[in-house]
Design a protein around this motif. Structure first.
Motif, PDB file in Angstrom:
ATOM      1  N   ARG A 208       0.890  -1.020  -0.115  1.00 44.77           N
ATOM      2  CA  ARG A 208       0.120  -0.068   0.188  1.00 44.77           C
ATOM      3  C   ARG A 208       0.784   1.315  -0.064  1.00 44.77           C
ATOM      4  O   ARG A 208       1.769   1.386   0.539  1.00 44.77           O
TER       5      ARG A 208
ATOM      6  N   GLU B 271      -3.142   0.119  -3.913  1.00 37.11           N
ATOM      7  CA  GLU B 271      -3.231  -1.274  -3.203  1.00 37.11           C
ATOM      8  C   GLU B 271      -2.741  -2.269  -4.200  1.00 37.11           C
ATOM      9  O   GLU B 271      -3.563  -2.790  -5.042  1.00 37.11           O
TER      10      GLU B 271
ATOM     11  N   PHE C 202      -7.730  -2.061   3.137  1.00 38.32           N
ATOM     12  CA  PHE C 202      -6.332  -2.674   3.224  1.00 38.32           C
ATOM     13  C   PHE C 202      -6.102  -3.845   2.973  1.00 38.32           C
ATOM     14  O   PHE C 202      -6.909  -4.779   3.491  1.00 38.32           O
ATOM     15  N   HIS C 203      -5.023  -4.173   2.537  1.00 40.39           N
ATOM     16  CA  HIS C 203      -4.579  -5.871   2.325  1.00 40.39           C
ATOM     17  C   HIS C 203      -4.155  -6.314   3.500  1.00 40.39           C
ATOM     18  O   HIS C 203      -4.118  -7.634   3.677  1.00 40.39           O
TER      19      HIS C 203
END
Length: 262
Positions: A121, A152, A221-222
């Protein structure tokens, strides 16, 4: 298994962890460097170099302004086709008086245990435009703008080399220098709406629910929360009108996944 064989297995696993997280050539740092190099090439319109940073994997893609460009051919169609033709008259490299400057910052990179794939990110803050000396010769005329966005991304290691696998850029906001972001008109930069081959430089497909300022939804968010180990709830990723229930707003954004997702 003998004690020596067991120790060799432990050492091999530790060496893999050193490569992934530290050591002389840490995977995390190599992925960050890859993204930073992408930014340097893109700022100077070196689109051939940008395209060669991408994997040849069939699930490789770029997501940009509501469109998804698939495969290495799609990557080249965006950078060497759309961008090069629009910004620098089809050449590879800059033209006099045209500015793109967007640092790649706040990089958070996570590598899988196998050291074969990673997610990252990054934030970008762009200043861009044309100098008044080229306002009559450049197709953009006289223009200057601010832009902020979130990446992302996914990365893949091929033959021992990290490459960009799936770049997903969400241009979060745009603003003119004259009035700033409070006065940006909705759809300031129109989303891509026509696919390839109808548009020779268009995406292969369109993404669902694209976003642009003043839409302030969260780009998912990963990674999980570092303390709770949980992901942010979908309703908390949405952006309703002030005081309104989240269910009244546009659905939360979803990050696309490759068909080969392990």
């Amino acid at each position: 298994m003998s004690d020596i064989e067991e120790l060799k297995k432990v050492v091999a696993q530790l060496q893999k962890e050193v490569t992934r997280l530290g050591g002389n050539s840490p995977d995390q740092e190599e992925v960050r460097k890859l993204q930073y190099k992408y930014g340097y090439y893109l700022d100077k319109c070196l689109y051939k170099e940008v395209a060669e940073l991408y994997s040849n994997h069939p699930d490789t893609c770029v997501e940009f302004l509501g469109g998804r460009y698939n495969g290495k051919d799609g990557v080249k169609r965006l950078y060497i086709g759309r961008f090069a033709k629009s910004f620098v008259a089809g050449r590879n490299g800059p033209v006099h008086g045209f500015l793109l400057d967007h640092p790649q910052i706040q990089g958070i990179v996570d590598v899988n245990p196998e050291g074969t794939r990673a997610k990252g990110r990054f934030r970008s803050m762009m200043s861009a435009g044309t100098h008044e000396s080229i306002k009559d010769t450049h197709p953009r005329g006289l223009v200057q703008w601010w832009e902020g966005g979130i990446y992302e991304n996914e990365y893949i290691k091929e033959d021992g080399v990290w490459k960009i696998f799936r770049l997903k850029y969400f241009p979060f906001w745009h603003a003119t220098f004259e009035k700033g972001w409070s006065y940006t008109k909705p759809n300031y930069v129109p989303f891509l709406s026509t696919t390839y081959p109808e548009d020779p430089n268009g995406p292969n497909e369109l993404c669902e629910n694209p976003m642009l300022w003043p839409d302030t939804r969260v780009v998912p968010f990963h990674y999980e929360h570092p303390i709770t180990g949980e992901q942010v709830a979908d309703d908390d990723l949405r952006a309703p009108e002030y005081g309104q229930d989240p269910s009244s707003s546009t659905p939360a954004l979803k990050l696309s996944k490759p068909a080969s997702d392990p």
